[in-house]
Design a protein around this motif. Structure first.
Motif, short mmCIF file in Angstrom:
data_model
loop_
_atom_site.label_atom_id
_atom_site.label_comp_id
_atom_site.label_asym_id
_atom_site.label_seq_id
_atom_site.Cartn_x
_atom_site.Cartn_y
_atom_site.Cartn_z
N VAL A 287 -10.88 6.74 3.75
CA VAL A 287 -9.74 5.94 3.30
C VAL A 287 -9.08 6.61 2.10
O VAL A 287 -7.84 6.74 2.04
CB VAL A 287 -10.19 4.51 2.94
N ILE A 288 -9.88 7.03 1.15
CA ILE A 288 -9.34 7.69 -0.05
C ILE A 288 -8.58 8.95 0.32
O ILE A 288 -7.46 9.20 -0.17
CB ILE A 288 -10.47 8.01 -1.05
N ASN A 289 -9.15 9.76 1.22
CA ASN A 289 -8.49 11.00 1.63
C ASN A 289 -7.15 10.72 2.31
O ASN A 289 -6.17 11.45 2.09
CB ASN A 289 -9.40 11.79 2.56
N ALA A 290 -7.11 9.67 3.12
CA ALA A 290 -5.86 9.32 3.80
C ALA A 290 -4.79 8.88 2.80
O ALA A 290 -3.62 9.27 2.91
CB ALA A 290 -6.12 8.22 4.83
N ILE A 291 -5.20 8.09 1.81
CA ILE A 291 -4.24 7.65 0.80
C ILE A 291 -3.78 8.82 -0.05
O ILE A 291 -2.58 8.98 -0.35
CB ILE A 291 -4.86 6.54 -0.08
N ASN A 292 -4.72 9.70 -0.44
CA ASN A 292 -4.35 10.86 -1.25
C ASN A 292 -3.39 11.79 -0.50
O ASN A 292 -2.55 12.46 -1.12
CB ASN A 292 -5.60 11.64 -1.66
N ALA A 293 -3.53 11.87 0.81
CA ALA A 293 -2.69 12.75 1.62
C ALA A 293 -1.33 12.13 1.92
O ALA A 293 -0.42 12.81 2.42
CB ALA A 293 -3.40 13.10 2.92
N SER A 294 -1.18 10.85 1.62
CA SER A 294 0.07 10.15 1.90
C SER A 294 1.02 10.26 0.71
O SER A 294 0.74 10.93 -0.28
CB SER A 294 -0.21 8.66 2.18
N LYS A 295 2.14 9.59 0.81
CA LYS A 295 3.13 9.61 -0.26
C LYS A 295 3.13 8.31 -1.07
O LYS A 295 4.15 7.91 -1.62
CB LYS A 295 4.52 9.87 0.32
N MET A 296 1.96 7.67 -1.15
CA MET A 296 1.87 6.43 -1.92
C MET A 296 2.05 6.72 -3.41
O MET A 296 1.54 7.71 -3.93
CB MET A 296 0.51 5.77 -1.70
N ASP A 297 2.76 5.84 -4.11
CA ASP A 297 2.95 6.02 -5.55
C ASP A 297 1.69 5.66 -6.32
O ASP A 297 1.39 6.24 -7.35
CB ASP A 297 4.13 5.17 -6.04
N PHE A 298 0.94 4.66 -5.84
CA PHE A 298 -0.34 4.28 -6.42
C PHE A 298 -1.03 3.28 -5.50
O PHE A 298 -0.50 2.97 -4.42
CB PHE A 298 -0.18 3.70 -7.85
N THR A 299 -2.20 2.79 -5.90
CA THR A 299 -3.00 1.89 -5.07
C THR A 299 -3.34 0.61 -5.84
O THR A 299 -3.65 0.66 -7.03
CB THR A 299 -4.31 2.58 -4.63
N LEU A 300 -3.28 -0.51 -5.14
CA LEU A 300 -3.74 -1.79 -5.68
C LEU A 300 -5.03 -2.17 -4.97
O LEU A 300 -5.06 -2.28 -3.74
CB LEU A 300 -2.69 -2.89 -5.47
N PHE A 301 -6.09 -2.37 -5.75
CA PHE A 301 -7.42 -2.66 -5.20
C PHE A 301 -7.84 -4.06 -5.62
O PHE A 301 -7.94 -4.37 -6.81
CB PHE A 301 -8.42 -1.63 -5.72
N ASP A 302 -8.13 -4.93 -4.63
CA ASP A 302 -8.41 -6.33 -4.93
C ASP A 302 -9.90 -6.66 -4.97
O ASP A 302 -10.33 -7.74 -4.57
CB ASP A 302 -7.67 -7.26 -3.96
N GLY A 303 -10.70 -5.74 -5.51
CA GLY A 303 -12.05 -6.08 -5.92
C GLY A 303 -13.14 -6.03 -4.87
O GLY A 303 -12.92 -5.74 -3.70
N ASP A 304 -14.36 -6.32 -5.33
CA ASP A 304 -15.61 -6.23 -4.60
C ASP A 304 -15.94 -4.77 -4.29
O ASP A 304 -15.72 -4.27 -3.19
CB ASP A 304 -15.61 -7.07 -3.32
#
Length: 372
Positions: A69-86
């Motif tokens: 999941v992290i690799n996919a997000i890093n390879a994308s053009k997302m400006d940042f990530t919101l993580f809702d815990g746990d």
């Protein structure tokens, strides 16, 4: 040419000069229009995308799949990530000191761009469960804050990669309460965990959460609940003052908008009244703000998007009663067992400010076997 070789006639020179001036004026006009267009465009919020995730790494399966999941997000053009815990399981992962450091190193620090974290219950509220080591929840909460939010010298901790354009405000007493503005949107990170928001559950009417006949801490819960409401109110005030075109609020808990968890047959019913104050504050502020409001939560691990807020006379009404608050949307993210992510596309020019795109991580898919 003039009458004699090498001589330019006056009329010919005047015509050339006039042509030059007209061309120069045209170029200047085009330049001014382009400059004006660029300035107008620069002053307007632009389309961008962010990643939404929750409930990971969580368990052994999550530890194995979350890097994908992290690799996919890093390879994308997302400006940042919101993580809702746990960040860990509530039924097996022990709340030992080294677990928190490992999660920061192996999870949060792996994001190339910023990641903003709303604290869940499994990393502190549930730590007094025997299977999690029987720790004092308030002690584990202090460790969560010192590991992910604020150092002993008072300086704040940033998770993931840097972005100099994002300036985060923190509540003085509760450093995990955060706010920042980005491209016309106000982002608000609250601390509303599951397991009844750490409220005291002392009656047999509701199930207990941590293998005890009584559970929770009303002193801690009520103080933090009031801080959440205050932070939410201040954040909406800031959004209005700044002319934000939308507000995004992140919590961990599924706050039981329909009342199903509260009304479930014992022992599966929950004290979800502990979420009432935050939900009411969301309602009041959404009505006042009038522009789009998005709530992100995790907790249940499966993805869904809905519009669960109804009201009558400014008070919440459950299920299909009352009037729909049409500017309020909720998104629940994937989580443990379903390790994928959601792209939130924010486009001020679109009819709907929020658009959701599901990203299924192929490497994390289970094998399906048809029924015999």
């Amino acid at each position: 040419m003039g009458k004699y070789p090498g001589m330019i006639s006056f009329n010919s020179f005047s015509n050339q000069k006039r042509t030059f001036l007209i061309a120069a004026a045209s170029l200047l006009a085009i330049s001014l229009v382009a400059s004006s267009g660029n300035s107008a465009q620069a002053g307007q919020p632009t389309k961008f995308s962010i990643a939404l995730i929750g409930d990971m790494p969580y368990d052994a399966k999550g530890v194995a799949q979350t890097p994908n999941v992290i690799n996919a997000i890093n390879a994308s053009k997302m400006d940042f990530t919101l993580f809702d815990g746990d960040t860990m399981s509530g039924k097996g992962d022990k709340c030992v000191d080294e677990a928190y450091v490992r999660i920061k190193t192996d999870f949060f620090d792996k994001f190339l761009k910023p990641i903003f974290y709303s604290v869940g219950d499994n990393e502190w509220v549930d730590c007094d469960r025997a299977v999690k080591g029987g720790f004092d929840p308030n002690n584990r909460l202090a460790l969560v804050r010192s590991t992910y939010f604020q150092k002993a010298d008072g300086s704040y901790i940033s998770l993931g990669g840097p972005n100099s354009r994002i300036i985060v405000s923190h509540d003085v007493k509760y450093p995990e309460l955060q706010r920042f503005s980005y491209k016309g949107i106000t982002f608000v990170i609250l601390h509303v965990p599951g397991s009844a928001n750490n409220s005291a559950v002392a009656t047999p009417t509701y199930k207990t959460y941590n293998d005890k006949t009584t559970d929770g801490d009303d002193v801690e819960y009520k103080a933090r609940d009031a801080a959440n409401v205050s932070w939410l109110n201040k954040s909406f005030e800031a959004a209005s003052a700044e002319g934000s075109i939308g507000v995004i609020v992140v919590v961990q808990a599924n706050m039981d908008w329909e009342g199903y968890a509260r009304d479930a047959a014992s022992p599966n019913n929950e004290n979800t009244a502990a979420f009432t104050n935050v939900k009411q504050a969301l309602l009041t502020n959404s009505i006042k703000f009038k522009k789009p409001v998005l709530l992100q939560n995790g907790d249940e691990h499966w993805y869904q998007v809905d519009m669960p807020m109804n009201e009558t006379a400014g008070k919440l009404v459950e299920k299909d009663k009352g009037s729909l608050v049409e500017n309020f949307t909720r998104v629940q993210t994937f989580g443990s067992g379903f390790n994928h992510w959601v792209e939130l596309i924010i486009d001020p020019r679109a009819e709907n400010l929020w658009t959701f795109k599901v990203h299924i991580v192929t490497a994390n898919l289970d094998t399906h076997t048809p029924a015999a």
